[in-house]
Design an enzyme around this catalytic site. Structure first.
Site, mmCIF file in Angstrom:
data_model
loop_
_atom_site.group_PDB
_atom_site.id
_atom_site.type_symbol
_atom_site.label_atom_id
_atom_site.label_comp_id
_atom_site.label_asym_id
_atom_site.label_seq_id
_atom_site.Cartn_x
_atom_site.Cartn_y
_atom_site.Cartn_z
ATOM 1 N N SER A 1 -2.275 0.128 -0.792
ATOM 2 C CA SER A 1 -2.223 -0.691 0.421
ATOM 3 C C SER A 1 -3.636 -0.868 0.996
ATOM 4 O O SER A 1 -4.522 -1.380 0.321
ATOM 5 C CB SER A 1 -1.267 -0.030 1.421
ATOM 6 O OG SER A 1 -1.023 -0.849 2.529
ATOM 7 N N HIS B 1 0.022 -4.576 -1.943
ATOM 8 C CA HIS B 1 1.237 -5.229 -1.453
ATOM 9 C C HIS B 1 0.903 -5.973 -0.172
ATOM 10 O O HIS B 1 -0.228 -5.941 0.305
ATOM 11 C CB HIS B 1 2.383 -4.219 -1.247
ATOM 12 C CG HIS B 1 2.134 -3.193 -0.175
ATOM 13 N ND1 HIS B 1 3.028 -2.204 0.143
ATOM 14 C CD2 HIS B 1 1.085 -3.001 0.669
ATOM 15 C CE1 HIS B 1 2.560 -1.452 1.119
ATOM 16 N NE2 HIS B 1 1.384 -1.912 1.451
#
Length: 203
Positions: free
Chosen positions: A107, A132
């Site tokens: 992330s 993501h």
């Protein structure tokens, strides 16, 4: 799960003793490594941690503006705003910031890994990288929820654009690949452009 108190964790940080002309001097291991221009970004990316990382980056710039800084990352991600404070400082200061993934960079951790100086972004062989889209949750009136949804979409578009610049991937590829959790090995991260190389030993 039982969490050890901070005082116990602090007691487990190794100390390094150095001999100087004035006698002995002891450092915790992280302070000693900071003298070598090494910074550790470990754990959840949040505001307090971001402030510490930013302060260390600014300090090392003031010490030697022309020497590289080495940022070792082992993080599951976290706050976008905290991460962007670190990212913007990395781009703002004069020294190149070399990033190294140890363990995982997921992330916002992956975003910071990719944001290192071009040609100086690395993964260790068994590290994992995950990209993501940003996550968000909000409760309240319908109009406020709509405002927050727009904000998250704006952040998503901005992060995707920046990730496309750092990786060299087309924006539409980034948008597709960040739609869901996308895990990569160190080699796959290098092929994707998130890092420049996989390093097993110091050269």
């Amino acid at each position: 799960m039982h969490k050890a108190p901070e005082s116990v964790l602090n007691a487990l940080v190794p100390m390094v003793v150095e001999q100087t002309a004035k006698g002995e001097r002891s450092y915790d291991i992280y302070s000693r490594l900071l003298k070598e221009r090494v910074i550790f970004l470990v754990g959840q990316v949040e505001e307090h941690m971001a402030n510490l990382i930013v302060a260390q980056l600014l300090f090392l710039e003031s010490e030697s503006p022309d020497k590289d800084i080495y940022l070792y990352i082992n993080s599951p991600g976290g706050s976008v705003t905290a991460g962007m404070a670190i990212y913007d400082t990395m781009q703002f200061i004069k020294p190149n910031v070399s990033t190294v993934c140890i363990g995982q960079a997921a992330s916002m951790g992956a975003f910071l890994l990719a944001g290192g100086a071009e040609g100086k972004r690395h993964c260790l062989p068994n590290s994992r990288v995950m990209i993501h889209q940003p996550l968000g949750g909000f409760q309240g009136q319908a109009s406020d929820i709509a405002i927050h949804a727009q904000e998250i979409l704006g952040i998503k578009n901005k992060l995707n654009t920046m990730l496309a610049e750092h990786t060299g991937q087309p924006l539409e590829v980034i948008e597709r690949d960040t739609d869901r959790d996308n895990f990569m090995s160190a080699t796959e991260a290098a092929e994707y452009g998130l890092v420049d190389s996989v390093i097993a030993k110091r050269s």
